[in-house]
Motif scaffolding. Structure first.
Motif, short mmCIF file in Angstrom:
data_model
loop_
_atom_site.label_atom_id
_atom_site.label_comp_id
_atom_site.label_asym_id
_atom_site.label_seq_id
_atom_site.Cartn_x
_atom_site.Cartn_y
_atom_site.Cartn_z
N ARG A 195 28.91 12.88 46.76
CA ARG A 195 28.06 12.78 47.94
C ARG A 195 27.42 14.15 48.16
NH1 ARG A 195 29.37 8.51 46.76
NH2 ARG A 195 29.89 6.67 48.02
N LYS A 196 26.13 14.15 48.48
CA LYS A 196 25.39 15.40 48.64
C LYS A 196 25.75 16.08 49.95
CE LYS A 196 21.19 15.54 46.95
NZ LYS A 196 21.32 16.55 45.88
N LYS A 197 25.82 17.40 49.92
CA LYS A 197 26.07 18.19 51.12
C LYS A 197 24.77 18.83 51.58
CE LYS A 197 30.81 19.28 49.72
NZ LYS A 197 31.76 20.35 49.33
N GLN A 198 24.75 19.23 52.84
CA GLN A 198 23.55 19.87 53.37
C GLN A 198 23.28 21.17 52.61
OE1 GLN A 198 23.55 20.69 57.59
NE2 GLN A 198 21.32 20.83 57.65
N SER A 199 22.02 21.38 52.28
CA SER A 199 21.63 22.56 51.50
C SER A 199 21.87 23.85 52.28
CB SER A 199 20.15 22.46 51.12
OG SER A 199 19.72 23.66 50.51
N LYS A 200 22.28 24.87 51.53
CA LYS A 200 22.46 26.20 52.12
C LYS A 200 21.14 26.96 52.20
CE LYS A 200 27.22 26.56 50.38
NZ LYS A 200 28.14 27.29 49.46
N LEU A 201 20.09 26.33 51.70
CA LEU A 201 18.78 26.99 51.64
C LEU A 201 17.86 26.57 52.80
CD1 LEU A 201 18.16 26.61 47.81
CD2 LEU A 201 19.03 28.63 49.01
N SER A 202 18.44 25.99 53.84
CA SER A 202 17.63 25.50 54.96
C SER A 202 16.77 26.59 55.58
CB SER A 202 18.54 24.89 56.03
OG SER A 202 19.25 23.79 55.51
N LYS A 203 17.36 27.76 55.79
CA LYS A 203 16.62 28.85 56.43
C LYS A 203 15.48 29.34 55.53
CE LYS A 203 20.36 30.48 59.42
NZ LYS A 203 21.27 31.62 59.76
N ILE A 204 15.74 29.34 54.22
CA ILE A 204 14.70 29.77 53.28
C ILE A 204 13.54 28.78 53.27
CG2 ILE A 204 14.18 30.27 50.86
CD1 ILE A 204 17.06 31.20 50.54
N SER A 205 13.85 27.49 53.31
CA SER A 205 12.79 26.49 53.32
C SER A 205 11.95 26.61 54.59
CB SER A 205 13.36 25.08 53.19
OG SER A 205 14.17 24.74 54.29
N LEU A 206 12.60 26.96 55.70
CA LEU A 206 11.89 27.13 56.97
C LEU A 206 10.88 28.28 56.88
CD1 LEU A 206 11.65 26.20 59.91
CD2 LEU A 206 13.46 27.83 60.50
N ILE A 207 11.25 29.32 56.14
CA ILE A 207 10.36 30.47 55.96
C ILE A 207 9.27 30.18 54.92
CG2 ILE A 207 10.23 32.88 55.21
CD1 ILE A 207 13.16 33.16 56.25
N LEU A 208 9.71 29.66 53.77
CA LEU A 208 8.79 29.47 52.65
C LEU A 208 7.76 28.38 52.91
CD1 LEU A 208 8.38 30.73 49.85
CD2 LEU A 208 9.83 28.93 48.90
N TYR A 209 8.18 27.33 53.63
CA TYR A 209 7.30 26.19 53.85
C TYR A 209 6.97 26.00 55.34
CZ TYR A 209 8.81 25.29 49.06
OH TYR A 209 9.08 25.41 47.73
N LYS A 210 6.89 27.10 56.08
CA LYS A 210 6.69 27.03 57.53
C LYS A 210 5.38 26.33 57.92
CE LYS A 210 4.86 31.79 57.75
NZ LYS A 210 5.08 33.14 58.32
N LYS A 211 4.39 26.34 57.03
CA LYS A 211 3.12 25.68 57.31
C LYS A 211 3.23 24.15 57.18
CE LYS A 211 0.10 29.47 55.80
NZ LYS A 211 -0.96 29.87 54.83
N TYR A 212 4.37 23.69 56.66
CA TYR A 212 4.54 22.26 56.40
C TYR A 212 5.84 21.76 57.05
CZ TYR A 212 1.08 23.61 52.96
OH TYR A 212 -0.05 24.12 52.35
N PRO A 213 5.84 21.65 58.39
CA PRO A 213 7.07 21.30 59.12
C PRO A 213 7.68 19.96 58.72
CG PRO A 213 5.12 21.16 60.54
CD PRO A 213 4.70 21.87 59.30
N LYS A 214 6.86 19.00 58.33
CA LYS A 214 7.41 17.71 57.93
C LYS A 214 8.15 17.81 56.60
CE LYS A 214 4.22 14.88 60.58
NZ LYS A 214 3.16 13.85 60.57
N PHE A 215 7.67 18.70 55.74
CA PHE A 215 8.38 18.93 54.48
C PHE A 215 9.69 19.66 54.73
CE2 PHE A 215 9.25 21.33 50.55
CZ PHE A 215 9.29 20.27 49.65
N VAL A 216 9.67 20.63 55.63
CA VAL A 216 10.91 21.36 55.98
C VAL A 216 11.96 20.39 56.52
CG1 VAL A 216 11.92 23.07 57.54
CG2 VAL A 216 9.75 23.55 56.41
#
Length: 287
Positions: A195-216
């Motif tokens: 079973r998949k666990k929540q990604s530890k990269l959530s904060k990075i995705s928020l920064i890297l893809y901040k222009k695309y909130p639906k993708f985040v």
């Protein structure tokens, strides 16, 4: 094996990076036994491997990865730093296709199976399922499906930007059902306990893809959708409505595995698992 004449048969290919080598083994057993489907919906690494199944090129799926994985110009952090893509685009999607492991596009085009990839529109946060009729002219859709977040640049198609289809629809079973398939074969790259666990990269995705909130949002809830899909799949399996081929246990592969012997072992595992399940598969398709 002739395809079922009454019910449409679908094939669903999960992604999973290097774990897709397991899928390559399964698909080669299918090619050996002429397992034919009406529709294939494939995502990420599954899309790359599914194309070689569609072109009926035995062992190409494996070789197109394993032959190059230790070459810096194919896959490296140097590429990522200098180009924005861990897997060099020109090497992966031109030189491999045209020079090193030539793709039989003529055979692909002749294949009556409808082949669809899954791509994620980063602006809308929605999955899209392009039907690829010509794998060379429309190779960009396969590239988009396999463009991993953090490791790839976004792929622009008709003014829209796309990334890995596995973010929006990691196991596109519902699309296969929507397509009217009454028999569905799923090739998964994780064992049944996973079973998949929540990604530890959530904060990075928020920064890297901040222009695309639906993708985040998609990135941060990906694990929930994946696990919900698994529960749905296993319920259907109990009812005999889908047929699953998957590893017995966790595959001993790194996310970017460079040990060819390990890749060969996992490929063989996929091949042998498909061989083991082949009789049951035929019975399922004939029901």
């Amino acid at each position: 094996m002739e395809k079922n004449k009454v019910d449409k048969t679908g094939l669903v290919l999960e992604g999973g990076g290097m774990r897709g080598i397991f899928t390559a083994g399964v698909l080669d057993l299918f090619l050996e036994n002429n397992v034919i489907v009406d529709n294939c919906v494939a995502v990420s690494a599954g899309a790359c491997l599914g194309a070689s199944y569609m072109s009926k090129q035995y062992k190409r799926g494996f070789n197109a990865i394993a032959d190059h994985i230790n070459k810096k110009e194919y896959a490296s952090f140097y590429n990522l730093i200098t180009t924005g893509d861990f897997f060099d685009v020109d090497y992966s999607y031109r030189r491999v296709v045209e020079e090193f492991n030539p793709f039989d596009n003529e055979e692909y085009i002749k294949n009556p199976t409808i082949f669809q990839t899954v791509i994620t529109n980063v602006k809308t946060g929605k999955a899209e399922y392009p039907h690829i009729r010509d794998a060379v002219k429309e190779l960009i859709y396969i590239r988009a499906s396999a463009s991993l977040p953090f490791l790839s640049r976004m792929v622009e198609i008709n003014g829209e930007k796309y990334l890995d289809g596995g973010v929006s629809d990691p196991i596109p079973l519902k699309k296969a059902i929507e397509n009217g398939n009454k028999k569905i074969i799923l090739i998964l790259t994780r064992d049944k306990k996973y079973r998949k666990k929540q990604s530890k990269l959530s904060k990075i995705s928020l920064i890297l893809y901040k222009k695309y909130p639906k993708f985040v949002e998609l990135m941060n809830t990906r694990y929930e959708r994946y696990n919900e899909t698994l529960e749905y799949i296993y319920e259907l399996e109990k009812k005999g409505e889908v047929f699953i081929i998957q590893p017995e246990s966790s595959l001993d592969l790194g996310r970017i595995e460079k040990n060819r012997k390990k890749l060969e072992i996992v490929y063989q595992m996929g091949y042998e698992k498909a061989k083991e399940e082949y009789k049951n598969l035929i019975e399922y398709l004939k029901k």
